[in-house]
Design an enzyme around this catalytic site. Sequence first.
Site, PDB file in Angstrom:
ATOM      1  N   GLU A  34       0.852  -1.191   0.000  1.00  0.00           N
ATOM      2  CA  GLU A  34       0.000   0.000   0.000  1.00  0.00           C
ATOM      3  C   GLU A  34       0.892   1.247   0.000  1.00  0.00           C
ATOM      4  O   GLU A  34       0.952   2.017   0.960  1.00  0.00           O
ATOM      5  CB  GLU A  34      -0.956  -0.068   1.187  1.00  0.00           C
ATOM      6  CG  GLU A  34      -1.916  -1.260   1.040  1.00  0.00           C
ATOM      7  CD  GLU A  34      -2.596  -1.703   2.335  1.00  0.00           C
ATOM      8  OE1 GLU A  34      -3.211  -2.782   2.322  1.00  0.00           O
ATOM      9  OE2 GLU A  34      -2.502  -0.982   3.344  1.00  0.00           O
ATOM     10  N   GLU A  48      -8.058   4.658   4.727  1.00  0.00           N
ATOM     11  CA  GLU A  48      -7.919   3.859   3.505  1.00  0.00           C
ATOM     12  C   GLU A  48      -8.006   4.764   2.288  1.00  0.00           C
ATOM     13  O   GLU A  48      -8.961   5.523   2.131  1.00  0.00           O
ATOM     14  CB  GLU A  48      -9.030   2.800   3.429  1.00  0.00           C
ATOM     15  CG  GLU A  48      -9.018   1.783   4.568  1.00  0.00           C
ATOM     16  CD  GLU A  48      -7.999   0.673   4.388  1.00  0.00           C
ATOM     17  OE1 GLU A  48      -7.334   0.636   3.323  1.00  0.00           O
ATOM     18  OE2 GLU A  48      -7.856  -0.156   5.314  1.00  0.00           O
ATOM     19  N   HIS A  74      -3.433   3.296   5.208  1.00  0.00           N
ATOM     20  CA  HIS A  74      -3.510   2.106   4.346  1.00  0.00           C
ATOM     21  C   HIS A  74      -4.013   2.456   2.955  1.00  0.00           C
ATOM     22  O   HIS A  74      -4.423   3.580   2.675  1.00  0.00           O
ATOM     23  CB  HIS A  74      -4.500   1.099   4.956  1.00  0.00           C
ATOM     24  CG  HIS A  74      -3.981   0.388   6.158  1.00  0.00           C
ATOM     25  ND1 HIS A  74      -3.617  -0.935   6.147  1.00  0.00           N
ATOM     26  CD2 HIS A  74      -3.775   0.826   7.422  1.00  0.00           C
ATOM     27  CE1 HIS A  74      -3.212  -1.290   7.347  1.00  0.00           C
ATOM     28  NE2 HIS A  74      -3.289  -0.245   8.148  1.00  0.00           N
TER      29      HIS A  74
HETATM   30 ZN    ZN Z   1      -3.848  -2.289   4.542  1.00  0.00          ZN
END
Ligand code: ZN
Length: 386
Positions: A179, A345, A269
């Site tokens: 990531e 995210e 992330h």
């Molecule tokens: Zn992750």
Amino acid sequence: MNQTPDTAAPILVNAAFDSGNIEVLSIDGTRATLAIRRDNQSEFAQWFHFRVSGVAGRELDLAITGLNTSAYPDGWPGYSACVSEDRQLWTRAASDFDRGRDGGTLHIRHRPAGDVVWFAYFAPYSMDRHHDLVSEAAASPGVVHRTLGLSLDGQPIDCLDLGEGPLQVWLYARQHPGESMAEWWMEGALEALTDPADPHGRALRQACTFHIVPNCNPDGSARGHLRTNAVGVNLNREWHEPTAERAPEVLAIRNAMDATGVDFAMDVHGDEAIPAVFLAGFEGIPSLTDAQLAGYQRYRAILDRRTPDFQVRRGYPETRPGQGNLSMSTNQVAERFGAVAMTLEMPFKDNADLPDPLFGWSPERSKLLARECLAALLEWIDTRES
Ligand code: ZN
């Protein structure tokens, strides 16, 4: 006399470098059939990063196969591969996913201008760039660098401390090494926080003491892993009882958190499937308080108002009361310290509400998002009820 390129010669595909990952199954002229190598001692496969040479302006036809058994098969529909010729500017190459071909195939067609071209799942963030980032930040006034521990391959777990305020803020990224947008985010955050002219950075350094770990998993990063460290351990499932044998990276970071305490934490992330930026919280922890949850929701609302690249409609389902998985860092940090903790995210694909067909989600957007996250933190602090 002019030399003309050999238009029949087979292309060369290579991944023997920092964060490289691909297996070559066959090559026929400019067509290559490829597969992604699994993380060492694990079943996870999704990250790829390779170069193609001998291209000489020809149209490439690349097939990355076997993706129905990759870590996140839903990551491929609607995804376009990242491509660069100078390893600085990464755009998107024409890509489509065929679930029925060779166990699930991402088909990439691209005609580079030059002879060498690079492809990756997302714009890579190399270990060299990591060391540049850490060293430049460490040389900035008021920044203290610490090595919290060593990875299993012997790489340092770098932490940068800055600020004089009472609020203990931990920012950490790349538990999942593939990531890479998470470390681009860190670059944006560190630029803002170390810039003596940045008003948000200046005010935040007065209000907070920051502890910043730009890369929690250098071994997975260098090895070209998606999700695990050198021995196939998913670091974000080790936070309840990290050991020196399996996850010394987490043990080092958690011990350092124990020493400072944690008031606010963000674990950064990327998400393979969901085309949006979103936050995940800690609703299922056993000792959840109303004030802690309200603090998280208030932060999320501020960020939602600040930037069109964030939203609250798409994301993971909330965990039911008492069902929080304490092996995950956000839950562990919220439970252990009573902190407002969250997982940020960013998409591998794009923000579907504000798409950019040329770049998709990108390093630049990751860095800009970091600045908004910090500005939101300042607003969150300034508008707290006393
Ligand atoms: Zn992750």
